[in-house]
Design an enzyme around this catalytic site. Structure first.
Site, PDB file in Angstrom:
ATOM      1  N   CYS A  88      12.419 -60.936   6.884  1.00  0.00           N
ATOM      2  CA  CYS A  88      11.363 -61.946   6.886  1.00  0.00           C
ATOM      3  C   CYS A  88      10.538 -61.736   8.163  1.00  0.00           C
ATOM      4  O   CYS A  88      10.918 -62.181   9.246  1.00  0.00           O
ATOM      5  CB  CYS A  88      11.983 -63.343   6.853  1.00  0.00           C
ATOM      6  SG  CYS A  88      10.749 -64.643   6.782  1.00  0.00           S
ATOM      7  N   LEU A  89       9.457 -60.993   8.022  1.00  0.00           N
ATOM      8  CA  LEU A  89       8.599 -60.656   9.162  1.00  0.00           C
ATOM      9  C   LEU A  89       7.157 -60.707   8.687  1.00  0.00           C
ATOM     10  O   LEU A  89       6.810 -60.062   7.691  1.00  0.00           O
ATOM     11  CB  LEU A  89       8.955 -59.248   9.676  1.00  0.00           C
ATOM     12  CG  LEU A  89       8.153 -58.708  10.847  1.00  0.00           C
ATOM     13  CD1 LEU A  89       8.342 -59.561  12.098  1.00  0.00           C
ATOM     14  CD2 LEU A  89       8.543 -57.261  11.144  1.00  0.00           C
TER      15      LEU A  89
END
Length: 152
Positions: A88-89
């Site tokens: 999750c970036l």
């Protein structure tokens, strides 16, 4: 067959070989420039220090207009990494820009290791531990680091 995506990936690979950022490496698989293997080394003086973490990067013909699918192959314990290794970036999702190359992607992931975003948790247990019990979180990270030495 040479396509814009493949040409760009060759350029990214060349740049990564000529000017490799500290603590990361990556290369396309022998017979497929669209599929890369990469390694991120845990940054010094952090709980991740000494770890060797493997990733896979899958590019589409839309690269660099669309980001690759990036996953940790190594087992991880981190607020922003899902159980399946996906990350999750923001730059891999809604903040993607064609100016990012493979080196920038890997460097951003390396930074995320030390500077998680507990407000956007992919692993709620890790996020809670990071916020409430840093000592216990760091102990779990050290376990993951030690496992990275023996994992395939």
């Amino acid at each position: 067959m040479s396509t814009p995506a493949r040409k760009r990936l060759m350029r990214d690979f060349k740049r990564l070989q000529q000017d490799p950022p500290a603590g990361i490496s990556g290369a396309p698989q022998d017979n497929n420039i669209m599929l890369w293997n990469a390694v991120i080394f845990g940054p010094d003086d952090t709980p991740w220090d000494g770890g060797t973490f493997k990733l896979s990067l899958q590019f589409s013909e839309d690269y660099p207009n669309k980001p690759p699918t990036v996953r940790f192959v190594s087992r991880m314990f981190h607020p922003n990494i899902y159980a399946d290794g996906s990350i999750c970036l923001d730059i891999l999702q809604n903040q993607w820009s064609p100016i990012y190359d493979v080196a920038a992607i890997l460097t951003s992931i390396q930074s995320l290791l030390c500077d998680p975003n507990p407000n956007s948790p992919a692993n709620s247990e890790a996020a809670r531990m990071y916020s409430e019990s840093k000592r216990e979180y760091n102990r779990r990270v050290r376990d993951v680091v030690e496992q990275s030495w023996t994992a395939d």
